[in-house]
Write a protein that holds these residues in place. Sequence first.
Motif, short mmCIF file in Angstrom:
data_model
loop_
_atom_site.label_atom_id
_atom_site.label_comp_id
_atom_site.label_asym_id
_atom_site.label_seq_id
_atom_site.Cartn_x
_atom_site.Cartn_y
_atom_site.Cartn_z
N ALA A 119 0.72 -1.17 0.05
CA ALA A 119 0.00 0.02 -0.22
C ALA A 119 0.90 1.29 0.28
CB ALA A 119 -0.79 -0.10 1.21
N PHE A 120 2.06 1.20 0.87
CA PHE A 120 2.73 2.62 0.79
C PHE A 120 3.39 2.78 -0.47
CE2 PHE A 120 7.11 3.91 1.32
CZ PHE A 120 7.03 5.17 1.99
N MET A 121 3.90 1.77 -1.26
CA MET A 121 4.43 1.69 -2.49
C MET A 121 3.41 2.20 -3.67
SD MET A 121 7.09 -1.45 -2.88
CE MET A 121 5.87 -2.89 -2.90
N PHE A 122 2.22 1.78 -3.55
CA PHE A 122 0.98 2.41 -4.45
C PHE A 122 1.03 3.98 -3.96
CE2 PHE A 122 -0.40 -1.97 -5.31
CZ PHE A 122 -0.40 -2.10 -6.56
N TYR A 123 0.86 4.21 -2.71
CA TYR A 123 0.77 5.55 -2.49
C TYR A 123 1.88 6.52 -3.04
CZ TYR A 123 -3.44 4.18 0.13
OH TYR A 123 -4.83 3.68 0.54
N MET A 124 2.91 6.02 -2.73
CA MET A 124 4.05 6.70 -3.46
C MET A 124 4.10 6.87 -4.84
SD MET A 124 5.93 7.93 -0.94
CE MET A 124 4.48 8.27 0.09
N SER A 125 3.52 5.84 -5.54
CA SER A 125 3.60 5.80 -6.93
C SER A 125 2.30 6.86 -7.26
CB SER A 125 3.25 4.77 -7.64
OG SER A 125 2.85 4.45 -8.83
N LEU A 126 1.51 7.07 -6.53
CA LEU A 126 0.35 8.01 -6.75
C LEU A 126 0.83 9.53 -6.43
CD1 LEU A 126 -2.73 8.49 -7.18
CD2 LEU A 126 -2.85 8.37 -4.46
N LEU A 127 1.78 9.63 -5.69
CA LEU A 127 2.17 10.77 -5.24
C LEU A 127 3.38 11.42 -6.39
CD1 LEU A 127 2.53 13.01 -3.28
CD2 LEU A 127 4.53 11.84 -2.09
N ILE A 128 4.02 10.42 -6.92
CA ILE A 128 4.94 10.67 -8.00
C ILE A 128 4.12 11.07 -9.28
CG2 ILE A 128 6.62 9.86 -9.43
CD1 ILE A 128 7.83 8.16 -7.12
N THR A 129 3.12 10.40 -9.46
CA THR A 129 2.09 10.59 -10.62
C THR A 129 1.42 11.91 -10.53
OG1 THR A 129 1.98 8.18 -11.01
CG2 THR A 129 0.54 9.73 -12.17
N LEU A 130 0.97 12.26 -9.40
CA LEU A 130 0.30 13.41 -9.03
C LEU A 130 1.37 14.78 -9.61
CD1 LEU A 130 -2.16 13.00 -6.24
CD2 LEU A 130 -2.69 13.48 -8.38
N ILE A 131 2.49 14.55 -8.75
CA ILE A 131 3.50 15.64 -9.12
C ILE A 131 3.89 15.82 -10.45
CG2 ILE A 131 5.71 16.26 -8.69
CD1 ILE A 131 5.41 15.07 -5.71
N GLY A 132 4.08 14.64 -11.28
CA GLY A 132 4.32 14.92 -12.65
C GLY A 132 3.39 15.35 -13.60
N GLU A 133 1.93 15.01 -13.01
CA GLU A 133 0.66 15.46 -13.93
C GLU A 133 0.59 17.12 -13.67
OE1 GLU A 133 -1.62 14.30 -16.21
OE2 GLU A 133 0.07 12.63 -16.16
N LEU A 134 1.07 17.55 -12.27
CA LEU A 134 0.99 18.99 -12.00
C LEU A 134 2.15 19.66 -12.82
CD1 LEU A 134 -0.10 19.02 -8.26
CD2 LEU A 134 -1.48 19.64 -10.24
N ARG A 135 3.15 19.19 -12.70
CA ARG A 135 4.23 19.81 -13.59
C ARG A 135 3.92 20.08 -15.09
NH1 ARG A 135 9.64 17.50 -11.16
NH2 ARG A 135 9.85 18.35 -9.22
N ASP A 136 3.38 18.93 -15.64
CA ASP A 136 3.03 18.91 -16.94
C ASP A 136 2.02 20.05 -17.15
OD1 ASP A 136 4.92 16.98 -17.67
OD2 ASP A 136 3.62 15.45 -17.67
N TYR A 137 1.07 20.10 -16.39
CA TYR A 137 -0.08 21.03 -16.51
C TYR A 137 0.47 22.56 -16.32
CZ TYR A 137 -4.37 23.65 -15.59
OH TYR A 137 -5.22 24.52 -15.58
N ARG A 138 1.30 22.82 -15.38
CA ARG A 138 1.76 24.02 -15.38
C ARG A 138 2.64 24.66 -16.20
NH1 ARG A 138 5.07 24.24 -9.68
NH2 ARG A 138 5.94 26.05 -10.79
#
Length: 92
Positions: free
Chosen positions: A56-75
Amino acid sequence: MGYKINHYARPVDSKVAFGWESILKDLTLGLVSTAMCYFGFETGVAQLAFSMGLVAFMFYMSLLITLIGELRDYRHKVKKLELEAIKKEEDA
């Protein structure tokens, strides 16, 4: 007598999940893993609780990394559009 063998593999059209698909997948699997970790803890099965907690911890870290990447791409996309609009105004 012999057969002609094609030694080259065909190109594979990969269906890689990007963006919101990956976020939804990571969140769903993280929640399922968290539920399994909780029930493993409640029943006293430490091996299940620890392993599913780690997953579960690994999935949440993957989620966080994906969210950060998506926000950077959007910006980056918004900034690029703003610069193009400014350049059009200057040219006009």
